[in-house]
Design a protein around this motif. Sequence first.
Motif, short mmCIF file in Angstrom:
data_model
loop_
_atom_site.label_atom_id
_atom_site.label_comp_id
_atom_site.label_asym_id
_atom_site.label_seq_id
_atom_site.Cartn_x
_atom_site.Cartn_y
_atom_site.Cartn_z
N THR A 48 0.81 -1.22 0.00
CA THR A 48 0.00 0.00 0.00
C THR A 48 0.84 1.27 0.00
O THR A 48 0.38 2.30 -0.47
N ARG A 49 2.06 1.20 0.52
CA ARG A 49 2.91 2.40 0.53
C ARG A 49 3.21 2.90 -0.88
O ARG A 49 3.00 4.07 -1.17
N PRO A 50 3.69 2.07 -1.81
CA PRO A 50 3.92 2.61 -3.15
C PRO A 50 2.63 2.92 -3.91
O PRO A 50 2.62 3.78 -4.79
N LEU A 51 1.54 2.25 -3.57
CA LEU A 51 0.27 2.56 -4.23
C LEU A 51 -0.20 3.97 -3.88
O LEU A 51 -0.79 4.66 -4.70
N ASN A 52 0.07 4.40 -2.65
CA ASN A 52 -0.40 5.70 -2.19
C ASN A 52 0.70 6.76 -2.14
O ASN A 52 0.52 7.79 -1.51
N GLN A 53 1.81 6.53 -2.81
CA GLN A 53 2.93 7.46 -2.70
C GLN A 53 2.63 8.83 -3.31
O GLN A 53 3.23 9.82 -2.91
N TYR A 54 1.71 8.93 -4.24
CA TYR A 54 1.39 10.22 -4.86
C TYR A 54 0.13 10.85 -4.28
O TYR A 54 -0.29 11.91 -4.74
N TYR A 55 -0.47 10.24 -3.29
CA TYR A 55 -1.67 10.78 -2.67
C TYR A 55 -1.28 11.89 -1.70
O TYR A 55 -0.46 11.69 -0.81
N VAL A 56 -1.87 13.07 -1.88
CA VAL A 56 -1.63 14.19 -0.98
C VAL A 56 -2.96 14.56 -0.36
O VAL A 56 -3.88 15.01 -1.06
N PRO A 57 -3.11 14.39 0.97
CA PRO A 57 -4.38 14.73 1.58
C PRO A 57 -4.63 16.23 1.53
O PRO A 57 -3.71 17.04 1.58
#
Length: 77
Positions: A48-57
């Motif tokens: 999940t870490r690389p899947l969400n690496q471009y997510y900025v809350p």
Amino acid sequence: MTLLDAGEYIGALPEKEHDTPEWRAAMEALLLVVKRGGPALFARIRITRPLNQYYVPELNPKGKEPYWGRRKLKRDQ
């Protein structure tokens, strides 16, 4: 999602993205779980870490309001 699905997803990534350190760590964690019976939570975290690496809350500068509202001080009344 199963471990097989995760492995197929990583295998289908483009070569440039497949060779990043984040995905290499995810593959190692997945192999640890599959071959040695390690904790599946490790593989889940590492995938999940690389899947969400471009997510900025979204930043909310006001913050979360308590359900009862702001407390009013006696001096402000």
